[in-house]
Design a protein around this motif. Structure first.
Motif, PDB file in Angstrom:
ATOM      1  N   THR A 120      44.597  39.843  39.069  1.00 50.71           N
ATOM      2  CA  THR A 120      43.885  39.790  37.482  1.00 50.71           C
ATOM      3  C   THR A 120      43.080  39.263  37.833  1.00 50.71           C
ATOM      4  O   THR A 120      44.235  37.795  38.077  1.00 50.71           O
ATOM      5  CB  THR A 120      44.290  40.138  36.472  1.00 50.71           C
ATOM      6  N   LEU A 121      42.038  38.528  37.777  1.00 49.02           N
ATOM      7  CA  LEU A 121      41.038  36.746  38.037  1.00 49.02           C
ATOM      8  C   LEU A 121      41.136  36.472  35.757  1.00 49.02           C
ATOM      9  O   LEU A 121      40.375  37.437  35.459  1.00 49.02           O
ATOM     10  CB  LEU A 121      40.401  36.639  37.692  1.00 49.02           C
ATOM     11  N   TYR A 148      39.965  34.210  32.110  1.00 46.14           N
ATOM     12  CA  TYR A 148      39.599  33.630  31.754  1.00 46.14           C
ATOM     13  C   TYR A 148      39.744  31.723  32.252  1.00 46.14           C
ATOM     14  O   TYR A 148      38.974  31.081  31.869  1.00 46.14           O
ATOM     15  CB  TYR A 148      38.957  33.791  30.483  1.00 46.14           C
ATOM     16  N   ALA A 204      43.340  29.215  32.192  1.00 47.69           N
ATOM     17  CA  ALA A 204      44.559  28.784  33.194  1.00 47.69           C
ATOM     18  C   ALA A 204      46.504  29.586  32.758  1.00 47.69           C
ATOM     19  O   ALA A 204      46.757  29.163  33.105  1.00 47.69           O
ATOM     20  CB  ALA A 204      44.429  27.096  34.097  1.00 47.69           C
ATOM     21  N   ALA A 239      40.478  40.758  34.910  1.00 47.57           N
ATOM     22  CA  ALA A 239      39.942  41.544  35.594  1.00 47.57           C
ATOM     23  C   ALA A 239      40.541  41.760  36.662  1.00 47.57           C
ATOM     24  O   ALA A 239      41.110  40.660  36.802  1.00 47.57           O
ATOM     25  CB  ALA A 239      38.656  41.474  35.423  1.00 47.57           C
ATOM     26  N   HIS A 270      32.231  36.462  31.656  1.00 45.59           N
ATOM     27  CA  HIS A 270      32.755  35.689  31.618  1.00 45.59           C
ATOM     28  C   HIS A 270      33.678  37.058  33.843  1.00 45.59           C
ATOM     29  O   HIS A 270      33.437  36.647  34.538  1.00 45.59           O
ATOM     30  CB  HIS A 270      33.736  35.025  31.748  1.00 45.59           C
ATOM     31  N   GLU A 271      34.846  37.831  32.855  1.00 48.59           N
ATOM     32  CA  GLU A 271      35.333  38.583  33.696  1.00 48.59           C
ATOM     33  C   GLU A 271      34.185  39.922  33.991  1.00 48.59           C
ATOM     34  O   GLU A 271      34.983  40.348  35.730  1.00 48.59           O
ATOM     35  CB  GLU A 271      35.908  39.678  32.338  1.00 48.59           C
ATOM     36  N   HIS A 321      33.475  38.443  38.043  1.00 50.63           N
ATOM     37  CA  HIS A 321      34.032  38.503  38.932  1.00 50.63           C
ATOM     38  C   HIS A 321      34.683  40.006  39.345  1.00 50.63           C
ATOM     39  O   HIS A 321      34.655  39.736  40.573  1.00 50.63           O
ATOM     40  CB  HIS A 321      35.917  38.172  38.211  1.00 50.63           C
ATOM     41  N   HIS A 371      38.028  39.025  43.864  1.00 54.40           N
ATOM     42  CA  HIS A 371      39.365  40.015  44.382  1.00 54.40           C
ATOM     43  C   HIS A 371      39.630  39.986  45.602  1.00 54.40           C
ATOM     44  O   HIS A 371      40.439  40.080  46.467  1.00 54.40           O
ATOM     45  CB  HIS A 371      39.770  41.225  43.505  1.00 54.40           C
ATOM     46  N   GLN A 413      35.262  29.763  42.458  1.00 55.45           N
ATOM     47  CA  GLN A 413      35.171  31.525  41.829  1.00 55.45           C
ATOM     48  C   GLN A 413      34.892  31.208  40.041  1.00 55.45           C
ATOM     49  O   GLN A 413      34.396  31.614  39.396  1.00 55.45           O
ATOM     50  CB  GLN A 413      36.310  32.269  42.104  1.00 55.45           C
ATOM     51  N   GLU A 414      35.883  30.450  39.613  1.00 52.28           N
ATOM     52  CA  GLU A 414      35.890  30.600  38.086  1.00 52.28           C
ATOM     53  C   GLU A 414      33.897  29.914  37.763  1.00 52.28           C
ATOM     54  O   GLU A 414      34.061  30.051  37.102  1.00 52.28           O
ATOM     55  CB  GLU A 414      36.842  29.610  37.428  1.00 52.28           C
ATOM     56  N   SER A 439      44.158  26.125  38.637  1.00 53.37           N
ATOM     57  CA  SER A 439      43.287  26.956  39.335  1.00 53.37           C
ATOM     58  C   SER A 439      41.968  26.831  38.461  1.00 53.37           C
ATOM     59  O   SER A 439      40.866  27.335  39.323  1.00 53.37           O
ATOM     60  CB  SER A 439      43.797  28.173  39.936  1.00 53.37           C
ATOM     61  N   HIS A 440      42.292  26.460  36.887  1.00 59.20           N
ATOM     62  CA  HIS A 440      40.593  26.222  37.058  1.00 59.20           C
ATOM     63  C   HIS A 440      40.891  24.730  36.659  1.00 59.20           C
ATOM     64  O   HIS A 440      41.695  23.763  35.981  1.00 59.20           O
ATOM     65  CB  HIS A 440      40.837  26.709  35.462  1.00 59.20           C
ATOM     66  N   ARG A 444      34.606  22.993  31.645  1.00 54.88           N
ATOM     67  CA  ARG A 444      33.538  23.546  31.987  1.00 54.88           C
ATOM     68  C   ARG A 444      32.824  23.785  30.822  1.00 54.88           C
ATOM     69  O   ARG A 444      31.279  23.459  31.243  1.00 54.88           O
ATOM     70  CB  ARG A 444      34.602  24.269  31.957  1.00 54.88           C
TER      71      ARG A 444
END
Lengths: 121, 521
Positions: A112-113, A115, A117, B122, B150-151, B154, B160, B238-239, B327-328, B334
């Motif tokens: 999954t990705l 929202y 961290a 997601a 947002h999801e 992705h 992915h 990607q974020e 990663s964010h 943001r």
């Protein structure tokens, strides 16, 4: 009677009390919009002309997301979308640091990705 | 070096997944994705390439998901939550957001999970997992839309795919390029202290890009470089893209984009402060040096300076890795970037007010409120158990067992844990057996029942439960060793051989299966 008075006074001043604990930490928009108490645009201020130090919030209208502050000796309403307010107006009931250890770590699957961290507990 | 370059070049030729590689890297050290976008992101050419769905790709994904070939590490980990009115409401938001997408839509399905974490997520199959923690804390439907948008983004942008392809690429390369890349980054990275906190920035983005760009595109990608810098660059890019597209979808669906600020502020509050390692180190060194000066202890001062130079270098590298490993971008960064994008591209729409009525109407409706309270009570029971407060846990779980969701996996699993803590093992088992809908269960819940059956020597019951797990989680790999054990218990030699052959396809499981087969022999 005293109880009613206390409740009324609390209701009257609660917004003021709430506002006392908030400041504008940063002006994010350029220009910043000055609005009336209903949120209607009145004029604009260039970001470079806004104060560099934190500005005390005098009153907070949570329904319309407006704050009353004093700028250059004048009381003006500003929209919170143009501002960084401290402490933030939107918080969690339970930050992850207070979650039980067994639940704090992300049990998300690796495909999954997300929202954010994740918890830094 | 030249040999490696040639080899890497051959491996990388025609590699579409690395397109935009240097831009992704710049996202870490140069200006953000959001600030570089012109016009509405959804209309940009890099997004338009995803308007058309590839039926073959969609078909392949469907086959993986329905055909039990989802890798164990990618299977859903949480238990799902079944609150029909809430499910329909959330799916309705996704449908409304989807109307803003100009292209063809993949299947997008909302699933509520029993996690009390804040952010949704997601998977590659179009499942959007919404944790209860998010629903307990959001203030409006607009805020929910910001996060679901947002999801969805992705999935719409095939993020992915790139993540998976990158993972494959990572395994092919050596560490040669990392020396070049890391040295360039280290040489060109400065520290900005003007805002009162430590920030790393590139002193020469263009020069760095040239060196790194060539290195990245035409040489080997090293694991250490890719782990510390590269994959993080991709992740951040990607974020940012998902933030942008999610905002566009929100606005097109008539939601108030200011709600994205609400969710990012909450996310920031949830995640907590993440202080850079370097700040702590430098503060300690500064205090020690000031201290020794005040006491006129030049020797000590010189030693502290030595420590600063030597250890400082190590700490800087470590702090750099830690910085890049996130990663964010920070949630507040943001938020700032998004607000500036809105002021540039949506000056009117950013004024729209949030609708504060629609979400409370659903949240406070009796069927939803009672169900969510049931889960909250179960959560409180778990929290009480963590503090060893068993009577308190018992009180909470009794309440949860009186709710409309009493027979769902999370509730019964918590009840199981409470009974075990009370030493009531027979009752603990009954709690698990009371689960009505196993399609909602996550791997750890299945694991409890499967282990119970195997311990009892009931291979048939174990296989039936394993079959349910495979079907509902889409993964044959997850319980394949247990399947072997169960088949052995049933003394079904043919089945044992068949399972052994299948198990051989899973590197993480193969060794265990072989050990089990030998033991039995």
């Amino acid at each position: 009677m005293n109880r009613i008075l206390i409740v009324l006074l609390a209701a009257l001043y609660s917004q003021g009390v709430l506002a006392e604990t908030h400041v504008i930490k940063e002006f994010l928009a350029d220009p910043v919009e000055v609005v009336d108490e209903q949120g209607k645009l009145q004029r604009e201020i260039a970001r470079k002309d806004t104060p560099k130090q934190p500005v005390q919030v005098l009153q907070l209208n949570t329904d319309l997301e407006l704050v009353l502050v004093e700028l250059a000796g004048q009381k003006v309403w500003l929209d919170t979308r143009d501002l960084r307010i401290e402490p933030p107006l939107n918080v969690m009931s339970l930050p992850c640091q207070q979650m039980p250890q067994s639940l704090a770590s992300d049990t998300h699957n690796k495909s999954t990705l997300g929202y954010g961290a994740g918890c830094s507990q | 070096m030249k040999g490696y370059l040639l080899l890497a070049s051959a491996l990388l030729s025609g590699c579409a997944t690395l397109k935009g590689a240097d831009q992704a890297f710049l996202n870490l050290v140069g200006s953000s994705t959001q600030s570089q976008v012109q016009g509405h992101y959804v209309d940009n050419s890099e997004v338009r390439q995803y308007y058309k769905l590839d039926p073959q790709r969609a078909g392949q994904q469907r086959l993986s998901y329905d055909g039990r070939t989802v890798p164990a590490a990618e299977a859903r980990q949480q238990n799902l939550v079944d609150i029909p009115m809430l499910q329909v409401y959330l799916q309705g938001i996704v449908t409304r957001l989807s109307k803003g997408w100009p292209g063809e839509l993949p299947l997008l399905q909302v699933k509520i999970t029993d996690s009390y974490s804040f952010g949704p997520s997601a998977d590659p199959y179009g499942n959007i997992f919404v944790p209860l923690g998010m629903l307990e804390n959001v203030g409006s439907e607009d805020e929910i839309a910001a996060m679901l948008g947002h999801e969805m983004s992705h999935v719409l942008l095939h993020h992915h795919d790139r993540a998976a392809a990158f993972q494959q690429q990572k395994e092919m390369f050596t560490t040669v390029a990392s020396t070049v890349a890391l040295a360039t980054v280290a040489a060109n990275t400065g520290v900005d202290r003007s805002s009162g906190t430590m920030k790393l920035f590139s002193k020469d983005p263009a020069g760095t890009q040239k060196t790194i760009g060539n290195t990245v595109l035409y040489t080997s990608l090293a694991n250490s470089f890719s782990d510390n810098v590269w994959s993080t660059a991709w992740g951040r890019s990607q974020e940012d893209q998902a933030d942008l597209l999610g905002t566009d979808l929100m606005i097109r669906a008539g939601y108030a984009p200011r709600a994205a600020t609400h969710s990012l502020e909450r996310l920031n509050d949830f995640q907590g402060k993440q202080k850079p390692l370097l700040t702590g180190f430098l503060t300690a060194r500064k205090n020690a040096m000031q201290d020794s000066l005040q006491q006129f202890n030049l020797d000590r001062f010189t030693k502290e300076l030595d420590v600063l130079v030597k250890d400082g270098l190590n700490t800087t590298i470590s702090a750099t890795s830690q910085y890049f490993n996130r990663s964010h971008m920070s949630a507040l960064d943001r938020d700032t970037e998004l607000r500036q994008y809105l002021q540039r591209e949506y000056p009117k729409e950013r004024r729209v007010r949030v609708n504060k009525q629609s979400w409370p109407k659903v949240r406070d409706a009796a069927p939803v409120a009672k169900a969510m309270q049931g889960y909250k009570d179960a959560y409180a029971a778990t929290a009480a158990l963590a503090k060893n407060k068993v009577p308190e846990a018992d009180a909470f779980i009794r309440r949860a067992l009186g709710s409309p969701v009493k027979d769902q996996p999370n509730i019964r699993r918590t009840a199981y844990a409470v009974r075990l803590a009370q030493g009531r093992n027979a009752e603990a088992l009954k709690e698990l057996q009371a689960i009505k809908d196993w399609s909602l269960a996550g791997p750890s819940t299945y694991d409890l029942m499967i282990s119970y059956y195997l311990k009892r020597g009931d291979g048939k019951a174990a296989l039936a439960m394993i079959d349910k797990a495979e079907r509902n989680l889409g993964s044959e790999e997850l319980f394949i060793t247990e399947k072997l054990l169960a088949s052995q218990q049933l003394q079904n030699a043919q089945q044992v051989q068949s399972v052994l052959r299948k198990c051989g396809q899973y590197p993480a499981r193969k060794a265990n299966c072989q050990k089990l087969a030998q033991v039995k022999a």
